[in-house]
Design an enzyme around this catalytic site. Structure first.
Site, PDB file in Angstrom:
ATOM      1  CE  LYS A 217      -3.036  -3.003   0.020  1.00 36.82           C
ATOM      2  NZ  LYS A 217      -4.396  -3.231   0.376  1.00 36.82           N
TER       3      LYS A 217
HETATM    4  C1  LIG Z   1      -5.232  -4.206   0.879  1.00 35.44           C
HETATM    5  C2  LIG Z   1      -6.682  -4.074   0.825  1.00 35.44           C
HETATM    6  C3  LIG Z   1      -7.506  -4.700   1.762  1.00 35.44           C
HETATM    7  C4  LIG Z   1      -6.977  -5.629   2.829  1.00 35.44           C
HETATM    8  O1  LIG Z   1      -6.172  -5.010   3.734  1.00 35.44           O
HETATM    9  P1  LIG Z   1      -5.572  -5.860   4.949  1.00 35.44           P
HETATM   10  O2  LIG Z   1      -4.550  -4.952   5.564  1.00 35.44           O
HETATM   11  O3  LIG Z   1      -4.995  -7.110   4.362  1.00 35.44           O
HETATM   12  O4  LIG Z   1      -6.730  -6.141   5.844  1.00 35.44           O
HETATM   13  C5  LIG Z   1      -8.865  -4.519   1.673  1.00 35.44           C
HETATM   14  N1  LIG Z   1      -9.399  -3.743   0.708  1.00 35.44           N
HETATM   15  C6  LIG Z   1      -8.654  -3.128  -0.219  1.00 35.44           C
HETATM   16  C7  LIG Z   1      -9.304  -2.287  -1.278  1.00 35.44           C
HETATM   17  C8  LIG Z   1      -7.274  -3.261  -0.198  1.00 35.44           C
HETATM   18  O5  LIG Z   1      -6.521  -2.659  -1.128  1.00 35.44           O
END
Ligand SMILES: *Cc1c(COP(=O)(O)O)cnc(C)c1O
Length: 237
Positions: A43
């Site tokens: 992210k």
């Molecule tokens: C990465 C992501 C998630 C999951 O995040 P986690 O940290 O694994 O819980 C959920 N929704 C979206 C749109 C994402 O990009």
């Protein structure tokens, strides 16, 4: 928000892709009742694992604080400040705490977020400009009032050639990917809810055509141009 207001629904925004983005000047994170962010390594900013929820509702905020702390209504810092040993477990909760080390990592990256999002936007404009007059590669449109955070940069290519284009670009060392397979096509949803092909024809059609091009803040203009040239060449072939 309009639909939620009309139907009396509570809106939760999965904002994981949109950290640093805004809508008509309002930052993502302030658009819904609850807004969630992920700090997984892929992210915009990362704490290794973990995430964040924003809300402007103080009672929801305190419920979340309680829930992440075994349902206990104070933490050891507060007890230290108050010179007290007592605490109350007032609800069933779990340990959903980020560690202090992870928080330090996240806070230091938060300072760089604006700069990184600006760079992502510059890369996206460079891609947009390059693909504007090619009819084989179509960038996704951006809605009015949207300041995109460009977690991903996605283009549409002819569906029957997408697999070849994907393999061709990977063979050139370009880390393309496909985001995402529609949720209703995953086995869990098929088995549990009886979903499947035909339920969401637009999403299914889009899924056949999409390909994600590299975008990351450290990417130089030369690297972007290299991707552009390779995409144009391989799509033409
Ligand atoms: C990465 C992501 C998630 C999951 O995040 P986690 O940290 O694994 O819980 C959920 N929704 C979206 C749109 C994402 O990009």
């Amino acid at each position: 928000n309009d639909i939620a207001a009309r139907r009396g629904l509570f809106l939760i925004d999965d904002a994981c892709h949109a950290l640093g983005g805004s809508f008509h000047g309002r930052p993502v994170g302030s658009l819904a009742g609850l807004n969630t962010f992920s700090f997984h390594p892929v992210k915009h900013i990362t704490t290794g694992e973990g995430g964040l929820v924003t809300t402007d509702d103080p009672s929801l905020a305190s419920r979340m604080r309680l829930f992440r702390n075994h349902g206990i209504d104070s933490d050891h810092y507060q007890r230290e400040l108050e010179g007290s040993w007592e605490y109350n477990m007032t609800d069933l909760g779990y340990n959903y705490r980020l560690t202090d080390l992870q928080c330090a990592l996240g806070l230091s990256q938060l300072k760089k977020l604006n700069k990184w999002v600006m760079r992502r936007r510059a890369i996206a404009s460079r891609y947009d400009a390059a693909f504007q007059n090619t009819d084989l590669v179509r960038p996704l449109a951006v809605g009015e009032g949207v300041d995109h955070a460009y977690h991903l940069y996605i283009v549409r290519v002819p569906g029957d050639a997408r697999g070849k284009i994907f393999r061709g670009l990977r063979a050139e060392g370009i880390g393309v990917n496909v985001h995402y397979r529609p949720v209703h096509l995953h086995p869990f949803y098929r088995q549990r809810f009886g979903t499947g092909p035909g339920l969401c024809p637009n999403a299914e059609h889009a899924y056949e055509e999409i390909i994600t091009l590299p975008v990351f803040p450290a990417m130089t203009d030369d690297m972007v141009d290299e991707v552009i040239e390779a995409v144009k060449r391989i799509v033409r072939e």
